[in-house]
Write a protein that holds these residues in place. Structure first.
Motif, PDB file in Angstrom:
ATOM      1  N   THR A 274       0.797  -1.289   0.395  1.00  0.00           N
ATOM      2  CA  THR A 274      -0.106   0.643  -0.018  1.00  0.00           C
ATOM      3  C   THR A 274       0.922   1.066   0.037  1.00  0.00           C
ATOM      4  OG1 THR A 274      -2.246  -1.834   1.293  1.00  0.00           O
ATOM      5  CG2 THR A 274      -1.704   1.085   1.523  1.00  0.00           C
ATOM      6  N   LEU A 275       1.281   1.337   1.240  1.00  0.00           N
ATOM      7  CA  LEU A 275       2.741   2.296   1.040  1.00  0.00           C
ATOM      8  C   LEU A 275       3.703   3.208  -0.289  1.00  0.00           C
ATOM      9  CD1 LEU A 275       4.387   1.722   4.796  1.00  0.00           C
ATOM     10  CD2 LEU A 275       2.428   3.905   4.169  1.00  0.00           C
ATOM     11  N   ARG A 276       3.633   1.806  -1.403  1.00  0.00           N
ATOM     12  CA  ARG A 276       3.830   2.328  -2.611  1.00  0.00           C
ATOM     13  C   ARG A 276       3.196   1.813  -3.902  1.00  0.00           C
ATOM     14  NH1 ARG A 276       7.122  -2.589  -0.603  1.00  0.00           N
ATOM     15  NH2 ARG A 276       6.361  -3.831  -1.984  1.00  0.00           N
ATOM     16  N   ASP A 277       1.883   2.112  -3.450  1.00  0.00           N
ATOM     17  CA  ASP A 277       1.289   1.957  -4.520  1.00  0.00           C
ATOM     18  C   ASP A 277       0.368   3.600  -5.061  1.00  0.00           C
ATOM     19  OD1 ASP A 277      -1.461   2.333  -5.991  1.00  0.00           O
ATOM     20  OD2 ASP A 277      -2.419   0.876  -4.494  1.00  0.00           O
ATOM     21  N   PRO A 278       1.241   3.860  -6.344  1.00  0.00           N
ATOM     22  CA  PRO A 278       0.702   5.303  -6.447  1.00  0.00           C
ATOM     23  C   PRO A 278      -0.588   5.869  -6.588  1.00  0.00           C
ATOM     24  CG  PRO A 278       1.946   4.597  -7.944  1.00  0.00           C
ATOM     25  CD  PRO A 278       1.716   3.380  -7.020  1.00  0.00           C
ATOM     26  N   LYS A 279      -1.368   5.029  -6.578  1.00  0.00           N
ATOM     27  CA  LYS A 279      -3.375   4.996  -6.473  1.00  0.00           C
ATOM     28  C   LYS A 279      -3.580   5.727  -4.587  1.00  0.00           C
ATOM     29  CE  LYS A 279      -5.282   0.945  -6.937  1.00  0.00           C
ATOM     30  NZ  LYS A 279      -3.824   0.370  -7.151  1.00  0.00           N
TER      31      LYS A 279
END
Length: 488
Positions: A274-279
């Motif tokens: 999640t912490l690497r998700d651009p969305k």
């Protein structure tokens, strides 16, 4: 729907493989997995009838207890506790310091603590805090009350959103999330009406009218905590009001949503994904811009209307039609957003009304035109945050990845509350209204960027599935699976 069907077949393939003992029962299993559309529609109506009123009631209570500071401001609270304009603005903003800090932790822990225990406990604590706010005598007491209120209420909105994902499918969610934001509108309408009535108690038992606003609203919230305890079972699929056939349908729906819900076990890996998700970051940035409007408008609308030449009591009840209109338009937008599984176009379109509305308020127009502008603003105020959150809800899976995404997105977005308290300082609130229209402009650009990113991700998945390009992705589970199509 295609994603849900594929997920069901994938699960059945694992359970009923060729040559296995279970193969003989595949026909029966297929029958067990069938859902009559009419029965499912009836089930949805029943779920809405039992769950939605409870969810709306608790969120109405929460938002009412949070935003009544706008009602008591024009009723003389700052003068009674010796607060300067700057100190009172700080009291409005400080709420969000603990609010944003606790959103992600509460969301992630909800499954472990169970929805019933977590949401009921938070409701009791913030209700008591609201009651005690009626006995505040100085600015320090107000600061403490707002900090405690923020810490408790920070868990409610992410928690209720997650609860909805435990009950409804992706294409059913915008409508249900809209109910929460309708409560935001209703809290403004009801809060204005209630404040109008309670402020007439000024002097009763030696207490100022604004004190009665806090005391009575806090007592009402305590009663709602009991409704939450008995009305929101921790396992919605086995709710007390469902019969055996309805529970079977809920089990089949759970299979259809298996890809969306994922494992019941907590995983730090999902948090890091999640912490690497651009969305999530794009959604958080949009939410920040939209929440500047939500918190500025919902807290200071009585004060904004007062600048148009109305007295304090008139300013309270004139907010009612504005809030009701905003809530009804959101219901309409959410219905078509679910029907067509489109998110960005409705979000973008709603914000256009807000831009026009704030321009009408800022320009030297007659007071009647300015008041009309508040109705246009209300369309963006509720559709913006609500549709944007739904857009994130339906595009992140499985459960703990989504829980973290909602928590972090709300943390980013709700820091806007700190900004709202600082930009709406003094009449005629040119800074606040000007800042809000600027925030809408930035939000429009961010919506376009996110839409282009998601469309690109769908295109990449499609090309990989067709063998047109090599699959070099590091994460291939949950919403990154090839058959998980993002809503645009």
């Amino acid at each position: 729907m295609a994603t849900d069907t594929m997920a069901t077949h994938a699960i059945m393939d694992e359970k009923v493989g060729p040559g296995s003992d279970a193969e003989a029962t595949s026909t029966t299993a297929g029958t067990d997995l069938y859902i009559d559309p009419a029965a499912e529609k009836k089930l949805l109506l029943k779920l809405d009838a039992f769950f939605v009123p409870v969810i709306m009631l608790v969120y109405l209570s929460c938002f009412l207890d949070r935003t009544n500071i706008g009602n008591v401001k024009i009723a003389g609270m700052p003068q009674d506790i010796g607060a300067t304009t700057q100190e009172f603005s700080t009291a409005v903003s400080i709420f969000y310091a603990t609010y944003v800090a606790f959103e992600a932790p509460w969301a992630i822990m909800m499954k472990k603590l169970t929805p019933r225990v977590l949401l009921t406990t938070l409701c009791v604590v913030w209700s008591l805090t609201t009651i005690f706010s009626g006995f505040i005598t100085n600015i320090a007491g107000l600061y403490v009350a707002r900090l405690v209120l923020g810490a408790c209420e920070g868990g409610l909105f992410p928690g209720l959103n997650l609860y909805l994902t435990m009950v409804y499918k992706r294409e059913e969610q915008a409508k249900r999330v809209s109910y929460l934001f309708v409560c935001t509108a209703l809290s403004g309408a009801f809060g204005g009406l209630l404040a109008y009535v309670l402020l007439k108690m000024d002097g009763v038992a030696g207490y100022a009218g604004w004190r009665w606003v806090y005391i009575i609203e806090g007592c009402a919230s305590i009663l709602i905590a009991f409704v939450v305890w008995f009305g929101l079972p921790s396992d919605p699929s086995n709710a007390y009001f469902l019969n055996e056939e309805e529970r079977r349908i809920m089990r089949v729906r759970a299979l259809q949503r298996a890809q969306y819900m994922g494992s019941e076990e907590f995983s730090w890996e999902e948090i890091f994904i999640t912490l690497r998700d651009p969305k999530m970051y794009l959604s958080g940035a949009i939410q920040f811009m939209c929440d500047i409007l939500l918190y500025g408008f919902s807290t200071f609308l009585p004060s904004i209307i007062k600048t148009m030449g109305y007295d304090s009591l008139q300013s309270q009840y004139m907010t009612i039609p504005v809030y009701v209109f905003g809530g009804l338009v959101f219901l309409l937008f959410a219905y078509f957003s679910d029907k067509w599984t489109l998110r960005a176009p409705f979000l973008f379109f709603a914000n256009i009304f807000g831009i026009v509305g704030y321009i009408l308020i800022l320009c030297p127009t007659p007071n009647g035109v300015k008041f009309f502008g508040t109705f246009l603003c209300a369309i963006a105020v509720y559709n913006g945050p609500g549709l944007n959150l739904t857009w994130l809800n339906v595009n992140v899976a499985p459960h703990y990845r989504r829980a973290a995404a909602i928590g972090f997105q709300q943390t980013i977005g709700n820091t806007a509350g700190i900004v709202a308290g600082q930009i709406y300082r003094s009449s005629p609130y040119v800074l606040g209204n000007g800042f809000s229209v600027g925030a809408l402009g930035v939000a429009q650009l961010l919506i376009i960027v996110k839409w282009l990113y998601i469309r690109r991700e769908n295109s990449i998945k499609s090309k990989i599935a067709k063998g047109e390009i090599e699959d070099k992705r590091k994460v291939k589970t949950g919403d990154r699976e090839l058959d998980f199509k993002y809503h645009l």
